[in-house]
Design a protein around this motif. Structure first.
Motif, PDB file in Angstrom:
ATOM      1  N   PRO A  10       6.123  17.622  -7.559  1.00 43.36           N
ATOM      2  CA  PRO A  10       6.054  17.619  -6.097  1.00 43.36           C
ATOM      3  C   PRO A  10       6.337  16.217  -5.564  1.00 43.36           C
ATOM      4  CG  PRO A  10       3.858  17.636  -7.045  1.00 43.36           C
ATOM      5  CD  PRO A  10       4.817  17.734  -8.194  1.00 43.36           C
ATOM      6  N   PRO A  11       6.667  16.083  -4.263  1.00 48.25           N
ATOM      7  CA  PRO A  11       6.913  14.749  -3.721  1.00 48.25           C
ATOM      8  C   PRO A  11       5.650  13.904  -3.794  1.00 48.25           C
ATOM      9  CG  PRO A  11       6.889  16.391  -1.971  1.00 48.25           C
ATOM     10  CD  PRO A  11       6.783  17.138  -3.259  1.00 48.25           C
ATOM     11  N   PRO A  12       5.815  12.571  -3.817  1.00 49.87           N
ATOM     12  CA  PRO A  12       4.619  11.715  -3.908  1.00 49.87           C
ATOM     13  C   PRO A  12       3.680  11.937  -2.722  1.00 49.87           C
ATOM     14  CG  PRO A  12       6.635  10.411  -4.090  1.00 49.87           C
ATOM     15  CD  PRO A  12       7.048  11.799  -3.737  1.00 49.87           C
ATOM     16  N   GLY A  28      -3.615 -13.038  -3.281  1.00 46.50           N
ATOM     17  CA  GLY A  28      -4.433 -11.857  -3.586  1.00 46.50           C
ATOM     18  C   GLY A  28      -3.644 -10.920  -4.487  1.00 46.50           C
ATOM     19  N   CYS A  29      -2.540 -10.383  -3.959  1.00 46.67           N
ATOM     20  CA  CYS A  29      -1.644  -9.559  -4.783  1.00 46.67           C
ATOM     21  C   CYS A  29      -0.230  -9.713  -4.222  1.00 46.67           C
ATOM     22  CB  CYS A  29      -2.080  -8.095  -4.809  1.00 46.67           C
ATOM     23  SG  CYS A  29      -2.021  -7.255  -3.225  1.00 46.67           S
ATOM     24  N   GLN A  30       0.758  -9.431  -5.075  1.00 41.84           N
ATOM     25  CA  GLN A  30       2.126  -9.749  -4.671  1.00 41.84           C
ATOM     26  C   GLN A  30       3.130  -8.671  -5.088  1.00 41.84           C
ATOM     27  OE1 GLN A  30       3.881 -13.231  -6.487  1.00 41.84           O
ATOM     28  NE2 GLN A  30       4.861 -13.762  -4.556  1.00 41.84           N
ATOM     29  N   GLY A  31       3.852  -8.159  -4.109  1.00 40.60           N
ATOM     30  CA  GLY A  31       4.980  -7.259  -4.367  1.00 40.60           C
ATOM     31  C   GLY A  31       4.639  -6.040  -5.203  1.00 40.60           C
ATOM     32  N   ILE A  32       3.534  -5.363  -4.835  1.00 39.25           N
ATOM     33  CA  ILE A  32       3.122  -4.210  -5.653  1.00 39.25           C
ATOM     34  C   ILE A  32       3.743  -2.920  -5.115  1.00 39.25           C
ATOM     35  CG2 ILE A  32       1.169  -2.946  -6.611  1.00 39.25           C
ATOM     36  CD1 ILE A  32       0.808  -5.810  -7.306  1.00 39.25           C
ATOM     37  N   SER A  33       4.394  -2.189  -5.993  1.00 47.14           N
ATOM     38  CA  SER A  33       4.991  -0.904  -5.632  1.00 47.14           C
ATOM     39  C   SER A  33       4.662   0.130  -6.702  1.00 47.14           C
ATOM     40  CB  SER A  33       6.525  -1.016  -5.541  1.00 47.14           C
ATOM     41  OG  SER A  33       6.897  -1.968  -4.581  1.00 47.14           O
ATOM     42  N   PHE A  34       4.254   1.310  -6.257  1.00 43.34           N
ATOM     43  CA  PHE A  34       4.065   2.443  -7.171  1.00 43.34           C
ATOM     44  C   PHE A  34       3.855   3.683  -6.314  1.00 43.34           C
ATOM     45  CE2 PHE A  34      -0.187   0.958  -6.221  1.00 43.34           C
ATOM     46  CZ  PHE A  34      -0.963   2.106  -6.169  1.00 43.34           C
ATOM     47  N   SER A  35       3.885   4.841  -6.953  1.00 45.31           N
ATOM     48  CA  SER A  35       3.571   6.031  -6.175  1.00 45.31           C
ATOM     49  C   SER A  35       2.623   6.924  -6.958  1.00 45.31           C
ATOM     50  CB  SER A  35       4.854   6.776  -5.771  1.00 45.31           C
ATOM     51  OG  SER A  35       5.574   7.090  -6.923  1.00 45.31           O
ATOM     52  N   VAL A  36       1.939   7.780  -6.204  1.00 47.20           N
ATOM     53  CA  VAL A  36       0.968   8.696  -6.795  1.00 47.20           C
ATOM     54  C   VAL A  36       1.287  10.099  -6.308  1.00 47.20           C
ATOM     55  CG1 VAL A  36      -1.479   9.331  -6.878  1.00 47.20           C
ATOM     56  CG2 VAL A  36      -0.822   6.935  -6.892  1.00 47.20           C
ATOM     57  N   ARG A  37       1.355  11.028  -7.245  1.00 49.37           N
ATOM     58  CA  ARG A  37       1.662  12.413  -6.877  1.00 49.37           C
ATOM     59  C   ARG A  37       0.360  13.199  -6.694  1.00 49.37           C
ATOM     60  NH1 ARG A  37       6.909  13.138  -7.063  1.00 49.37           N
ATOM     61  NH2 ARG A  37       8.063  11.542  -8.176  1.00 49.37           N
ATOM     62  N   PRO A  38       0.432  14.359  -6.015  1.00 44.66           N
ATOM     63  CA  PRO A  38      -0.795  15.150  -5.840  1.00 44.66           C
ATOM     64  C   PRO A  38      -1.427  15.451  -7.199  1.00 44.66           C
ATOM     65  CG  PRO A  38       1.015  16.072  -4.538  1.00 44.66           C
ATOM     66  CD  PRO A  38       1.607  14.979  -5.372  1.00 44.66           C
ATOM     67  N   GLY A  39      -2.724  15.283  -7.288  1.00 45.44           N
ATOM     68  CA  GLY A  39      -3.449  15.611  -8.520  1.00 45.44           C
ATOM     69  C   GLY A  39      -3.336  14.574  -9.623  1.00 45.44           C
ATOM     70  N   ILE A  71       3.504   4.733   2.468  1.00 49.24           N
ATOM     71  CA  ILE A  71       3.981   6.010   3.005  1.00 49.24           C
ATOM     72  C   ILE A  71       3.098   7.132   2.459  1.00 49.24           C
ATOM     73  CG2 ILE A  71       5.985   7.513   3.291  1.00 49.24           C
ATOM     74  CD1 ILE A  71       6.409   4.665   4.355  1.00 49.24           C
ATOM     75  N   TYR A  72       2.385   7.802   3.371  1.00 51.72           N
ATOM     76  CA  TYR A  72       1.485   8.881   2.957  1.00 51.72           C
ATOM     77  C   TYR A  72       2.007  10.210   3.490  1.00 51.72           C
ATOM     78  CZ  TYR A  72      -2.709  11.558   2.037  1.00 51.72           C
ATOM     79  OH  TYR A  72      -3.579  12.513   1.568  1.00 51.72           O
ATOM     80  N   ASN A  73       2.018  11.200   2.607  1.00 54.34           N
ATOM     81  CA  ASN A  73       2.519  12.518   2.990  1.00 54.34           C
ATOM     82  C   ASN A  73       1.390  13.308   3.655  1.00 54.34           C
ATOM     83  OD1 ASN A  73       4.072  14.774   3.244  1.00 54.34           O
ATOM     84  ND2 ASN A  73       4.425  15.074   1.059  1.00 54.34           N
TER      85      ASN A  73
END
Ligand SMILES: Nc1ncnc2c1ncn2[C@@H]1O[C@H](COP(=O)(O)OP(=O)(O)OP(=O)(O)O)[C@@H](O)[C@H]1O
Length: 265
Positions: A10-12, A28-39, A71-73
């Motif tokens: 499914p889409p993130p 603190g933190c720098q250039g963090i990118s990731f995605s999480v899918r449902p579940g 970006i939150y679905n």
């Protein structure tokens, strides 16, 4: 198995893009990118000061990052940039479709409100009004987190640390969020209490199909709960992958050190 799952994935639910945050000259933190899918459960590990809490605060809407987008679905609107939402919209999201479990239950509970009230409050903020229904729903959640129902009208300050943490979890889940942020949820608890809480969390995450972003310094916690793992050092992600892969075959020297220090403990 993995490739067929990817084809139908499914889409993130949440896409974190280029999040950076500094405190003056302190990174603190720098250039963090990731995605999480449902579940999906994403673990974030790293030594003290590596930027885990800063990142979690930025992506859970509690701290404004210097750069980046989230970006939150959303259920009703589809993908939106959370950082561009108005303050009331963000608060509503945080109280309904998101949950936040703090390390210290005092930060996530109202200590002078009863256990039932703590759980019932969240459904009330989104319109539940029937006292009998709210109470019985609250009791269902107390039961799920293994708090005896005769404690419904007791205040959390009379609870043990483990019970308070379970109550905080019930309070968060009562609106059936799809994404829960957890900051060291088992920190500060006795080892036996930690093990029971972890078991309970694992059961709830699976039963409810929750997406979770969990920050911890405890590799046993991520081994048990997380599908994927990010390792942070000095504000950056230095290694990322499926939890078992990262822990069984760490590539970065820092991750190797982290894993071997646990094995030696
Ligand atoms: N309010 C603040 N003001 C100034 N610097 C801060 C602040 N909060 C965090 N920092 C700095 O940002 C860096 C990352 O800290 P952060 O608390 O995010 O790390 P952490 O990995 O969560 O550590 P811990 O596991 O000890 O909680 C550290 O160098 C810290 O000193």
């Amino acid at each position: 198995m993995i490739s067929s799952a990817k084809l139908t994935a499914p889409p993130p639910l949440l896409q974190v893009k280029g999040i950076s945050k500094s405190y003056g000259s302190q990174l603190g933190c720098q250039g963090i990118s990731f995605s999480v899918r449902p579940g999906e459960v994403m673990g974030i590990v790293g030594e003290s000061g590596s930027g885990k809490s800063t990142l979690l605060a930025c992506i859970s809407g509690r701290l404004q990052p210097d750069t980046g987008s989230l970006i939150y679905n959303m259920k009703d609107r589809g993908p939106v940039d959370v950082l561009a939402l108005s303050e009331p919209e963000r608060r509503r999201l945080a109280r309904t479709d998101w949950g936040i479990v703090h390390q210290n239950p005092r930060d996530g509970l109202r200590m002078d409100v009863t256990a039932g009230g703590n759980v019932g409050e969240r459904p009330m903020t989104i319109g539940a009004r029937h006292y009998g229904n709210i109470r019985s729903e609250a009791q269902d959640w107390l039961d799920k987190v293994e708090i005896d129902l005769f404690r419904t009208d007791d205040k959390p300050k009379t609870f043990s640390g483990g019970m308070q943490q379970r109550l905080q979890i019930a309070r968060n889940l009562a609106t059936r969020p799809r994404l829960v942020f957890m900051d060291e949820p088992t920190g500060g608890l006795d080892v036996s209490v930690q093990a029971r809480l972890l078991d309970l969390l694992r059961g709830l995450v699976r039963e409810l199909g929750l997406a979770v972003i969990i920050v911890t310094h405890d590799l046993a916690v991520v081994r048990l709960l997380a599908d994927r793992l990010m390792v942070m050092q000095r504000g950056q992600v230095i290694e990322e992958g499926l939890t078992d892969q990262v822990l069984d075959d760490p590539h970065h020297p820092y991750t190797q050190l982290l894993v071997s220090s646990v094995l030696q403990a």
